[in-house]
Design a protein around this motif. Structure first.
Motif, PDB file in Angstrom:
ATOM      1  N   ASP A  18       0.672  -1.084   0.133  1.00 66.80           N
ATOM      2  CA  ASP A  18       0.054   0.011   0.062  1.00 66.80           C
ATOM      3  C   ASP A  18       0.703   1.192   0.043  1.00 66.80           C
ATOM      4  O   ASP A  18       0.543   2.492   0.767  1.00 66.80           O
ATOM      5  CB  ASP A  18      -0.924   0.069   1.155  1.00 66.80           C
ATOM      6  N   CYS A  19       1.886   1.244  -0.823  1.00 63.54           N
ATOM      7  CA  CYS A  19       2.826   2.462  -0.775  1.00 63.54           C
ATOM      8  C   CYS A  19       2.119   3.562  -1.190  1.00 63.54           C
ATOM      9  O   CYS A  19       1.412   3.688  -2.239  1.00 63.54           O
ATOM     10  CB  CYS A  19       4.054   2.328  -1.719  1.00 63.54           C
ATOM     11  N   SER A  20       1.794   4.760  -0.360  1.00 64.60           N
ATOM     12  CA  SER A  20       0.912   5.744  -0.679  1.00 64.60           C
ATOM     13  C   SER A  20       1.404   6.625  -1.863  1.00 64.60           C
ATOM     14  O   SER A  20       0.253   6.973  -2.571  1.00 64.60           O
ATOM     15  CB  SER A  20       1.147   6.903   0.348  1.00 64.60           C
ATOM     16  N   PHE A  21       2.207   6.612  -2.764  1.00 60.73           N
ATOM     17  CA  PHE A  21       2.708   7.330  -3.882  1.00 60.73           C
ATOM     18  C   PHE A  21       2.337   6.501  -5.359  1.00 60.73           C
ATOM     19  O   PHE A  21       2.500   7.130  -6.104  1.00 60.73           O
ATOM     20  CB  PHE A  21       4.115   7.859  -3.949  1.00 60.73           C
ATOM     21  N   CYS A  22       2.038   5.152  -5.050  1.00 58.21           N
ATOM     22  CA  CYS A  22       2.333   4.544  -5.925  1.00 58.21           C
ATOM     23  C   CYS A  22       1.014   4.001  -6.770  1.00 58.21           C
ATOM     24  O   CYS A  22      -0.033   3.576  -6.017  1.00 58.21           O
ATOM     25  CB  CYS A  22       2.966   3.173  -5.666  1.00 58.21           C
ATOM     26  N   SER A  23       0.746   4.165  -8.039  1.00 62.84           N
ATOM     27  CA  SER A  23      -0.327   3.983  -8.823  1.00 62.84           C
ATOM     28  C   SER A  23      -0.820   2.530  -9.171  1.00 62.84           C
ATOM     29  O   SER A  23      -1.805   2.268  -9.341  1.00 62.84           O
ATOM     30  CB  SER A  23      -0.282   4.713 -10.133  1.00 62.84           C
TER      31      SER A  23
END
Ligand code: SF4
Length: 327
Positions: free
Chosen positions: A69-74
């Motif tokens: 769930d990396c916040s920056f990753c689409s």
């Protein structure tokens, strides 16, 4: 201030790199000091790496559908971004993408997949086959970014002719839990250590502009120094709609220049490769990334966002009196 400029120049030229407190000062320099900063970083880059610039290119060989769930990753599990989602592509498609990248000027080609690990041995062997063919048939060195590979899997890929393993830490140990809750920072650190221990060239860096502080930026730089990574990819957030960081714009072109400069001065002899988010964040200051200390950049498209045509990067490098460098 004169003592500061003298000290950072000497600490960088010695190969040791600057201290954490000087790294923080670099990040906080006012805009009118930009040319003074470049006056230090450009000779450091040239001293250690000359005027040759590396061009890397990637294929997104497995897109989306990530468990993390990396916040920056689409491509993250919570992302609502409209991106292509597909399982691992065929060996033939990977090799064809490498051929195309070479024709456009790339000197290294990376096979990148979403997720923390390869699903099974079959996937790993497919990547291994592609690695061998890209080296033997296309004539490019290869890199892979496949999540946290076990020591055994790293050894297998190296036996197929792989040169580099890419695995980003993304940000500081302190900020990481605010960015990702599905795995621990130490898992990433362990993957980097194992790749180094197996004898791979290790490419490990992060992404900036995701809410981290200047202290986090310096902390990441120092962790990378402890790990003695060979090459540092630098990404700047391009906030994709549908991700938690949609709309976030914290970076200015000058801050991006200072981040590259800080990394060059902390890691005087390492490769620093400016990757995703370059065009939208550096804007017209893109060419200054080499004076700030970058020794390479990524050409063509990124994982889920478009870059500019590689031909424009080749032209920019030549217009600056620099040249393309073999690895
Ligand atoms: S950065 Fe990598 S691990 Fe994190 S969500 Fe994106 S693809 Fe998954």
């Amino acid at each position: 201030m004169e003592a500061f400029w003298k000290r950072i120049r000497e600490d960088a030229i010695s190969g040791e790199g600057i201290s954490s407190s000087d790294a923080l000062t670099v990040l906080r320099l006012p805009r009118e000091k930009m040319w003074r900063l470049l006056d230090v970083t450009e000779p450091v880059r040239r001293h250690f790496k000359g005027d040759g610039i590396r061009l890397c290119s990637i294929v997104n060989a497995k897109s989306g559908l990530c468990s993390e769930d990396c916040s920056f990753c689409s491509q993250s599990r919570g992302s609502k971004a409209e991106i292509p989602k597909y399982p691992l592509i065929d060996e033939e498609e990977i090799v064809a993408a490498a051929r195309d990248a070479k024709a456009r000027g790339a000197r290294e080609f990376s096979i990148v997949t979403s997720g923390m690990a390869m699903r099974n041995r079959k996937e790993l062997v497919r990547v291994g086959n592609a690695v061998e063919r890209i080296r033997d048939e296309v004539g490019l060195e290869t890199c892979v970014s496949l999540g946290t590979l076990s020591a055994e899997n790293v050894a297998y890929l190296l036996s197929r002719g792989l040169r580099s393993i890419h695995h980003n830490l993304e940000t500081s140990r302190s900020f990481f839990p605010s960015m990702c809750t599905t795995h621990e920072y130490e898992e990433d650190v362990r993957a980097v250590r194992e790749a180094k221990a197996a004898g791979a060239w290790v490419c490990c860096g992060g992404i900036f502009g995701i809410g981290e502080t200047d202290e986090d930026r310096v902390e990441l730089a120092m962790t990378l120094r402890e790990l003695a990574v060979d090459s540092i990819p630098v990404n700047f957030l391009n906030p994709v709609p549908g991700t938690p960081l949609e709309g976030r714009r914290e970076l200015t072109p000058f801050l991006c220049i200072k981040i590259i400069a800080m990394l060059r001065l902390c890691h005087p002899a390492r490769e620093i490769i400016v990757c995703g988010g370059r065009e939208v964040n550096l804007r017209d200051l893109q060419a200054l990334m080499f004076a700030a200390g970058a020794t390479g950049t990524m050409a063509g498209n990124y994982l889920t966002t478009s870059g500019r045509p590689a031909e424009e990067d080749v032209r920019m490098i030549r217009d600056l009196g620099l040249s393309l460098r073999e690895l």
